[in-house]
Design a protein around this motif. Structure first.
Motif, PDB file in Angstrom:
ATOM      1  N   THR A 264      84.555 -56.108 -26.299  1.00  0.00           N
ATOM      2  CA  THR A 264      83.630 -57.236 -26.438  1.00  0.00           C
ATOM      3  C   THR A 264      82.513 -57.203 -25.399  1.00  0.00           C
ATOM      4  OG1 THR A 264      85.131 -58.542 -25.054  1.00  0.00           O
ATOM      5  CG2 THR A 264      85.375 -58.752 -27.448  1.00  0.00           C
ATOM      6  N   SER A 265      82.549 -56.232 -24.485  1.00  0.00           N
ATOM      7  CA  SER A 265      81.577 -56.179 -23.395  1.00  0.00           C
ATOM      8  C   SER A 265      80.373 -55.322 -23.773  1.00  0.00           C
ATOM      9  CB  SER A 265      82.241 -55.614 -22.130  1.00  0.00           C
ATOM     10  OG  SER A 265      81.271 -55.363 -21.130  1.00  0.00           O
ATOM     11  N   GLY A 266      79.167 -55.918 -23.719  1.00  0.00           N
ATOM     12  CA  GLY A 266      77.958 -55.150 -23.971  1.00  0.00           C
ATOM     13  C   GLY A 266      77.741 -54.064 -22.934  1.00  0.00           C
ATOM     14  N   LEU A 267      78.259 -54.270 -21.709  1.00  0.00           N
ATOM     15  CA  LEU A 267      78.104 -53.269 -20.656  1.00  0.00           C
ATOM     16  C   LEU A 267      78.946 -52.022 -20.902  1.00  0.00           C
ATOM     17  CD1 LEU A 267      77.866 -55.186 -17.260  1.00  0.00           C
ATOM     18  CD2 LEU A 267      76.190 -53.665 -18.288  1.00  0.00           C
ATOM     19  N   SER A 268      79.915 -52.104 -21.794  1.00  0.00           N
ATOM     20  CA  SER A 268      80.717 -50.927 -22.114  1.00  0.00           C
ATOM     21  C   SER A 268      80.349 -50.330 -23.470  1.00  0.00           C
ATOM     22  CB  SER A 268      82.208 -51.279 -22.102  1.00  0.00           C
ATOM     23  OG  SER A 268      82.655 -51.521 -20.778  1.00  0.00           O
ATOM     24  N   ALA A 269      79.413 -50.947 -24.181  1.00  0.00           N
ATOM     25  CA  ALA A 269      79.059 -50.480 -25.520  1.00  0.00           C
ATOM     26  C   ALA A 269      78.537 -49.045 -25.506  1.00  0.00           C
ATOM     27  CB  ALA A 269      78.023 -51.413 -26.150  1.00  0.00           C
ATOM     28  N   GLY A 270      77.724 -48.712 -24.501  1.00  0.00           N
ATOM     29  CA  GLY A 270      77.199 -47.358 -24.407  1.00  0.00           C
ATOM     30  C   GLY A 270      78.285 -46.330 -24.125  1.00  0.00           C
ATOM     31  N   VAL A 271      79.229 -46.708 -23.266  1.00  0.00           N
ATOM     32  CA  VAL A 271      80.346 -45.805 -22.968  1.00  0.00           C
ATOM     33  C   VAL A 271      81.179 -45.567 -24.225  1.00  0.00           C
ATOM     34  CG1 VAL A 271      82.399 -45.448 -21.548  1.00  0.00           C
ATOM     35  CG2 VAL A 271      80.432 -46.622 -20.597  1.00  0.00           C
ATOM     36  N   HIS A 272      81.447 -46.625 -24.965  1.00  0.00           N
ATOM     37  CA  HIS A 272      82.265 -46.481 -26.169  1.00  0.00           C
ATOM     38  C   HIS A 272      81.564 -45.619 -27.210  1.00  0.00           C
ATOM     39  CE1 HIS A 272      84.287 -50.530 -24.958  1.00  0.00           C
ATOM     40  NE2 HIS A 272      84.759 -49.502 -24.277  1.00  0.00           N
ATOM     41  N   GLU A 273      80.242 -45.750 -27.309  1.00  0.00           N
ATOM     42  CA  GLU A 273      79.487 -44.902 -28.236  1.00  0.00           C
ATOM     43  C   GLU A 273      79.587 -43.439 -27.800  1.00  0.00           C
ATOM     44  OE1 GLU A 273      77.359 -44.440 -31.735  1.00  0.00           O
ATOM     45  OE2 GLU A 273      78.301 -46.237 -30.898  1.00  0.00           O
ATOM     46  N   LEU A 274      79.530 -43.224 -26.498  1.00  0.00           N
ATOM     47  CA  LEU A 274      79.673 -41.873 -25.948  1.00  0.00           C
ATOM     48  C   LEU A 274      81.054 -41.305 -26.265  1.00  0.00           C
ATOM     49  CD1 LEU A 274      77.911 -40.002 -24.090  1.00  0.00           C
ATOM     50  CD2 LEU A 274      79.206 -40.925 -22.164  1.00  0.00           C
ATOM     51  N   LEU A 275      82.071 -42.148 -26.149  1.00  0.00           N
ATOM     52  CA  LEU A 275      83.449 -41.700 -26.395  1.00  0.00           C
ATOM     53  C   LEU A 275      83.699 -41.408 -27.874  1.00  0.00           C
ATOM     54  CD1 LEU A 275      85.359 -44.130 -24.001  1.00  0.00           C
ATOM     55  CD2 LEU A 275      85.005 -41.679 -23.702  1.00  0.00           C
ATOM     56  N   ARG A 276      82.901 -41.980 -28.748  1.00  0.00           N
ATOM     57  CA  ARG A 276      83.033 -41.670 -30.166  1.00  0.00           C
ATOM     58  C   ARG A 276      82.486 -40.284 -30.483  1.00  0.00           C
ATOM     59  NH1 ARG A 276      80.452 -45.770 -33.996  1.00  0.00           N
ATOM     60  NH2 ARG A 276      81.714 -44.596 -35.492  1.00  0.00           N
ATOM     61  N   GLY A 277      81.730 -39.714 -29.565  1.00  0.00           N
ATOM     62  CA  GLY A 277      81.163 -38.387 -29.743  1.00  0.00           C
ATOM     63  C   GLY A 277      81.967 -37.322 -29.024  1.00  0.00           C
ATOM     64  N   GLU A 278      81.315 -36.647 -28.078  1.00  0.00           N
ATOM     65  CA  GLU A 278      81.948 -35.492 -27.415  1.00  0.00           C
ATOM     66  C   GLU A 278      82.566 -35.820 -26.068  1.00  0.00           C
ATOM     67  OE1 GLU A 278      79.627 -31.794 -27.641  1.00  0.00           O
ATOM     68  OE2 GLU A 278      78.165 -32.910 -28.812  1.00  0.00           O
ATOM     69  N   ALA A 279      82.472 -37.066 -25.621  1.00  0.00           N
ATOM     70  CA  ALA A 279      83.033 -37.419 -24.314  1.00  0.00           C
ATOM     71  C   ALA A 279      84.541 -37.628 -24.403  1.00  0.00           C
ATOM     72  CB  ALA A 279      82.362 -38.674 -23.772  1.00  0.00           C
ATOM     73  N   THR A 280      85.191 -37.539 -23.257  1.00  0.00           N
ATOM     74  CA  THR A 280      86.640 -37.669 -23.156  1.00  0.00           C
ATOM     75  C   THR A 280      86.995 -38.927 -22.385  1.00  0.00           C
ATOM     76  OG1 THR A 280      86.860 -35.257 -23.133  1.00  0.00           O
ATOM     77  CG2 THR A 280      88.755 -36.529 -22.376  1.00  0.00           C
ATOM     78  N   VAL A 281      88.005 -39.639 -22.837  1.00  0.00           N
ATOM     79  CA  VAL A 281      88.477 -40.828 -22.135  1.00  0.00           C
ATOM     80  C   VAL A 281      89.188 -40.432 -20.849  1.00  0.00           C
ATOM     81  CG1 VAL A 281      90.074 -42.782 -22.215  1.00  0.00           C
ATOM     82  CG2 VAL A 281      88.718 -42.202 -24.231  1.00  0.00           C
ATOM     83  N   VAL A 282      88.833 -41.079 -19.739  1.00  0.00           N
ATOM     84  CA  VAL A 282      89.552 -40.912 -18.476  1.00  0.00           C
ATOM     85  C   VAL A 282      89.778 -42.288 -17.873  1.00  0.00           C
ATOM     86  CG1 VAL A 282      88.745 -38.577 -17.945  1.00  0.00           C
ATOM     87  CG2 VAL A 282      87.377 -40.547 -17.226  1.00  0.00           C
ATOM     88  N   THR A 283      90.860 -42.424 -17.134  1.00  0.00           N
ATOM     89  CA  THR A 283      91.168 -43.710 -16.511  1.00  0.00           C
ATOM     90  C   THR A 283      91.490 -43.591 -15.030  1.00  0.00           C
ATOM     91  OG1 THR A 283      93.518 -43.535 -17.116  1.00  0.00           O
ATOM     92  CG2 THR A 283      92.061 -44.634 -18.691  1.00  0.00           C
ATOM     93  N   GLU A 284      91.637 -42.369 -14.528  1.00  0.00           N
ATOM     94  CA  GLU A 284      91.968 -42.190 -13.110  1.00  0.00           C
ATOM     95  C   GLU A 284      91.512 -40.809 -12.673  1.00  0.00           C
ATOM     96  OE1 GLU A 284      96.542 -40.567 -13.693  1.00  0.00           O
ATOM     97  OE2 GLU A 284      96.197 -42.584 -12.920  1.00  0.00           O
ATOM     98  N   ALA A 285      91.514 -40.606 -11.342  1.00  0.00           N
ATOM     99  CA  ALA A 285      91.001 -39.365 -10.768  1.00  0.00           C
ATOM    100  C   ALA A 285      91.764 -38.139 -11.269  1.00  0.00           C
ATOM    101  CB  ALA A 285      91.058 -39.438  -9.243  1.00  0.00           C
TER     102      ALA A 285
END
Length: 377
Positions: A264-285
């Protein structure tokens, strides 16, 4: 290693044209920096690829450049001007081709090339949420603790949080500025940029004293992407400049990663669009390092908590499953449900009673009231 004349010429070109000028970059490859500066300094034919108006503008800038003074200024700051061919030059920047920097103005003691060998860019929204700042700080600290250099743009929000996370654990971090290395921008980050110059590195394409413009921020992002093994984006709106850094990383064949946020966050909308493409989800170092690190640098496998029933043998677990939830049952009934002999069922019932799962109920058996079949102990 470039000689003094070439270093002086490259320093002059840093004043003459904006970063990432591919036309000038092609001239450097074909004629060399000294010849390009000489052509701009004399009243002769213009070099190919530019209009007369553009050529005249470049010549005006060349006439006003004072490269020796710029080199003296960076030395006064305890810094240096690193050029292609220097031992400290990060050769991965050559992947930018004609858009490669003419040179980099550097403040700080460590070797830029050495630090850039194991480096990760952490970028994101300037007006980030508390969540974004928290994640960036943890990621910066986690990467730095493991010997990875955290590279960012020293801006508000995610950039500053990532730098501070690395500095908090006395780890390596590099701030790539869109202005001169002696200019604190944003001004409220004067202290942070000062700490980067003392304990880390401050890097810029623009010569000392130059101030940032909107286009220079955009052009700076290609250096952040090329300098590092991968880029992590934490909170970015659909029109965020951080997405430009990620796109540069993709074009350069670098790893591109994103930290998801609330849908629901507009500040994460760009990241989520990126993750729908070639980017990889990461949550920690550890997950970042698994992607950008060497063979064998794997993140630990994740699994849920162990519960008591996980420790039961298959047959014992079947007997436990055969017991009704709210009433007692007799051994023959349980034997039919579990599909095993009554004597075996009875043995497993005694085992389950010893573990606290079941108890006697007259002639039958039932689950204990205090028994939690989904947690340990």
């Amino acid at each position: 290693m470039p000689d003094g004349a070439e270093r002086l010429a490259r320093a002059a070109l840093a004043r003459v044209t904006d970063p990432g000028d591919e036309t000038v970059g092609r001239w450097l490859g074909e004629y060399g920096p000294c010849a390009v500066v000489a052509a701009l300094s004399r009243d002769g034919p213009r070099l190919p690829g530019v209009s007369e108006q553009r050529w005249a503008g470049l010549r005006l800038r060349a006439a006003e450049s004072r490269p020796a003074a710029d080199l003296d200024r960076v030395r006064e700051l305890g810094g240096r001007f690193v050029c292609p061919g220097d031992p400290e030059w990060p050769r991965q920047l050559d992947d930018l081709g004609p858009a490669r920097p003419f040179g980099l103005w550097v403040r700080g003691t460590p070797s830029l090339r050495y630090w850039a060998l194991r480096s990760v860019a952490v970028v994101g929204a300037r007006a980030c949420t508390d969540y974004g700042a928290h994640v960036a700080s943890l990621l910066g600290a986690g990467l730095a603790e493991r010997g990875w250099t955290v590279v960012s743009g020293a801006a508000f929000g995610v950039d500053g949080a990532a730098h501070r996370g690395a500095l908090a654990v006395c780890g390596p971090t590099v701030g790539v500025l869109a202005c001169g290395v002696d200019v604190a921008y944003p001004p409220r980050h004067r202290e942070l940029i000062g700490r980067l110059g003392e304990r880390g590195l401050v890097v810029a394409e623009l010569p000392p004293g130059d101030h940032p413009t909107r286009s220079r921020f955009v052009l700076r992002n290609r250096v952040i992407a090329a300098l590092t093994r991968g880029t992590v984006v934490i909170e970015a709106a659909l029109r965020s400049g951080s997405l430009g850094t990620a796109r540069h990383a993709l074009r350069l064949g670098r790893h591109t990663m994103g930290v998801p946020g609330p849908v629901t966050s507009g500040l994460s909308a760009g990241v989520h669009e990126l993750l729908r493409g070639e980017a990889t989800v990461v949550t920690e170092a550890a997950e970042v390092i698994e992607l950008v690190g060497d063979m064998g640098e794997l993140a630990p496998a994740r699994r849920g908590p162990t519960v008591a029933r996980d420790l039961l043998s298959g047959e014992t677990a079947r007997v436990l499953e055969a017991l009704p939830a709210r009433e007692a049952a007799h051994v023959p009934q349980l034997a039919r449900r579990a599909g095993t002999a009554p004597a075996v069922v009875l043995a497993h019932l005694h085992e389950l009673r010893a573990l606290g799962f079941v108890e006697r109920a007259g002639d039958g058996w039932q689950l204990t009231r205090s028994s939690d079949r989904h947690s340990i102990g």
